[in-house]
Design a protein around this motif. Sequence first.
Motif, short mmCIF file in Angstrom:
data_model
loop_
_atom_site.label_atom_id
_atom_site.label_comp_id
_atom_site.label_asym_id
_atom_site.label_seq_id
_atom_site.Cartn_x
_atom_site.Cartn_y
_atom_site.Cartn_z
N ASP A 284 0.89 -1.15 0.00
CA ASP A 284 0.00 0.00 0.00
C ASP A 284 0.93 1.20 0.00
O ASP A 284 1.87 1.26 0.80
N TYR A 285 0.71 2.13 -0.89
CA TYR A 285 1.67 3.22 -1.04
C TYR A 285 0.96 4.51 -1.44
O TYR A 285 -0.20 4.51 -1.85
N LYS A 286 1.68 5.61 -1.29
CA LYS A 286 1.19 6.93 -1.72
C LYS A 286 2.30 7.63 -2.48
O LYS A 286 3.44 7.64 -2.02
N MET A 287 1.97 8.20 -3.60
CA MET A 287 2.93 9.02 -4.32
C MET A 287 3.04 10.37 -3.62
O MET A 287 2.07 10.85 -3.05
N PRO A 288 4.23 11.00 -3.63
CA PRO A 288 4.38 12.28 -2.94
C PRO A 288 3.49 13.34 -3.57
O PRO A 288 3.37 13.43 -4.79
N LYS A 289 2.87 14.16 -2.73
CA LYS A 289 1.97 15.19 -3.22
C LYS A 289 2.75 16.35 -3.80
O LYS A 289 3.65 16.89 -3.16
N LYS A 290 2.41 16.73 -5.01
CA LYS A 290 3.02 17.89 -5.65
C LYS A 290 2.12 19.12 -5.49
O LYS A 290 2.57 20.24 -5.69
N THR A 291 0.87 18.88 -5.22
CA THR A 291 -0.07 19.98 -5.08
C THR A 291 -0.98 19.72 -3.89
O THR A 291 -0.94 18.64 -3.28
N ASN A 292 -1.81 20.69 -3.59
CA ASN A 292 -2.78 20.56 -2.52
C ASN A 292 -4.14 20.09 -3.05
O ASN A 292 -5.13 20.17 -2.34
N LEU A 293 -4.17 19.62 -4.28
CA LEU A 293 -5.41 19.16 -4.88
C LEU A 293 -5.71 17.72 -4.45
O LEU A 293 -4.79 16.90 -4.34
N ASN A 294 -6.97 17.42 -4.22
CA ASN A 294 -7.40 16.07 -3.88
C ASN A 294 -8.11 15.46 -5.07
O ASN A 294 -9.09 16.03 -5.57
N PHE A 295 -7.60 14.31 -5.54
CA PHE A 295 -8.20 13.64 -6.68
C PHE A 295 -8.99 12.41 -6.22
O PHE A 295 -8.63 11.76 -5.23
N GLY A 296 -10.05 12.12 -6.93
CA GLY A 296 -10.95 11.04 -6.55
C GLY A 296 -10.42 9.66 -6.88
O GLY A 296 -9.36 9.49 -7.47
N LEU A 297 -11.22 8.68 -6.51
CA LEU A 297 -10.87 7.26 -6.70
C LEU A 297 -10.58 6.95 -8.16
O LEU A 297 -9.66 6.19 -8.47
N ASP A 298 -11.34 7.57 -9.07
CA ASP A 298 -11.17 7.26 -10.49
C ASP A 298 -9.87 7.79 -11.05
O ASP A 298 -9.46 7.41 -12.16
#
Length: 573
Positions: free
Chosen positions: A114-128
């Motif tokens: 289970d992993y997360k890519m580093p955030k480049k922005t403060n935008l939240n993107f949905g499941l799709d």
Amino acid sequence: MRKRKIKKFLLEPKVLLLLLSLILSLCAIFYTPNLFSSEGVEITRVSGEPCIYSKIQPPYFLEKVCLNERNCIAIRSLDDLFAFKNKTGWLTLYTDKGKETFLYEGEGMNCSFDYKMPKKTNLNFGLDLVGGIRAIIFLENQSNNTLQRVVSILETRINTFGLKEAKFRVINTGEKPGILITIAGGGEKDLLTLLNKTGVFEAGIKFELKDGDEFVLCKHTLGKEKRFKVFIINNSWVRIGDRLVGINQRSELCKVPFEVRNITENKAEIEFFVYSGEDIKAINYAPEVTQFYCTQKGCRYQFGVITSIEGAKKFADVTENLERVQSPSGECYLSSKINFYLDRKLIDSLNIGCSLKGKELTTPVIQGYGKDKEEALNSERTLQAVLKSGALPTKIFIESIERIDPKVGLGYLQKAFLAGLLAILLVSLLVYIRYRNPLISLGIIGTMLSEVIIILGFAAITRWTLSISALAGIIAAIGFGVDDQIIIVDESLYQKRKEEKVYSLFHALKIAFFMIFASAATTIAAMFPLLFLGFSVYKELTGFALTTIVGVLIGVLITRPAFGKYVEYVVKG
């Protein structure tokens, strides 16, 4: 002369409003420390045996992997984690916790993450777009009230646990209704943990009572103390007052539930439950009651809860019967511990200080344990989430649970970006062919890009989740904006061709903005039914309708007025 005109244009109130909105939007979108770095991935969970990435306890941020300190791979995607599969040598993992070097003999890549890519922005993107978990559950009791209650409880649990961007939707599959749960960026293990907990919390204090012993209750719960005598019957039953209770059976005295745990020839073990899930009003995160520490034997956590007065009175009534005991270290405790249970499973047992004997305690402290940091953190967050949400009113059945790969969504996002950029260029080219004025084409391009930035800035400030339907709404809003800009340009150039006085240009812009505001009102009115339908049933429509409405409002209130002022300066020459 030209510099003075540019300066005068930039100092126009409508243009200043646009520039200020752009600056605030860009600050809201791009604020993360990872903006200028494309390396690294956050590992939140590792499974698979053997797995070399278990050498460091998750969660950790992995920046690069080196073989023999010469051959290094910067981690930019999950595929880079398997770059040295079937090779041998000294492998070094570079993480935010330091570096770990060990001998790698070609095995240990049988891993899942289970992993997360580093955030480049403060935008939240949905499941799709970013991937996550999708699950379908069914309930034993399928009434509408139960469905809504379960949704509310699970929503509280998931948000308290930290699995953000969760959505719940009641669905009908044949004869029975169910609940569709989607979590952007979530982990399957975490979701299963929360779903499999019924959430029945209890805190009990055990007594060992001999045949003929007495104890007191009711002083705090009913306001008048009563004495009860215990009689053991045939090693199978206990009579307390007018109650006859067998092993593993429950009853109640003075509003205090109790259960007979065991009975021997002349002794009964009885546990009185002083707190239940209904008594938990809030989690207490105050620093003086919150702890988390690890030793070589494992990790322990502690946090407080705030309970109801009724629970505090039950605690006071039961502890009146306990004796004070001096520990070998000189500390004073009561003769029985308080036991914490979740779904009838013992979480932990804590000593009760002598000062709490007979006291109405509304701020008890709960402790727990984990074999390592990850287990302890998950246990703590799960317990807090369940306590905060309460118990589920019915049993749930997990029909299916699946992980959504983010690669599909990211590919769509890249294609959508390229398609949008191509559309802007084509529109600008057509505008240039129509008007033969590069300044007007540049103005339309700048206005379209400004609208996109301000819409995204609004999404970043409000923590609004951008799904595929929301991105479609942005495209729709930009499309309406291009129409409005063409109206502004057409009206302005028409008046210039008629060679009327200067005030007629103002009159032309006034006519153009009348049409623009009328069009915007019509568009917003058309979106409102979709917006409310999305909130109630078809939640996919919410993102499209809301984005379109916000985009149209940003256009008519910020970007169109500034573009009108820009066209005015261009037409005047």
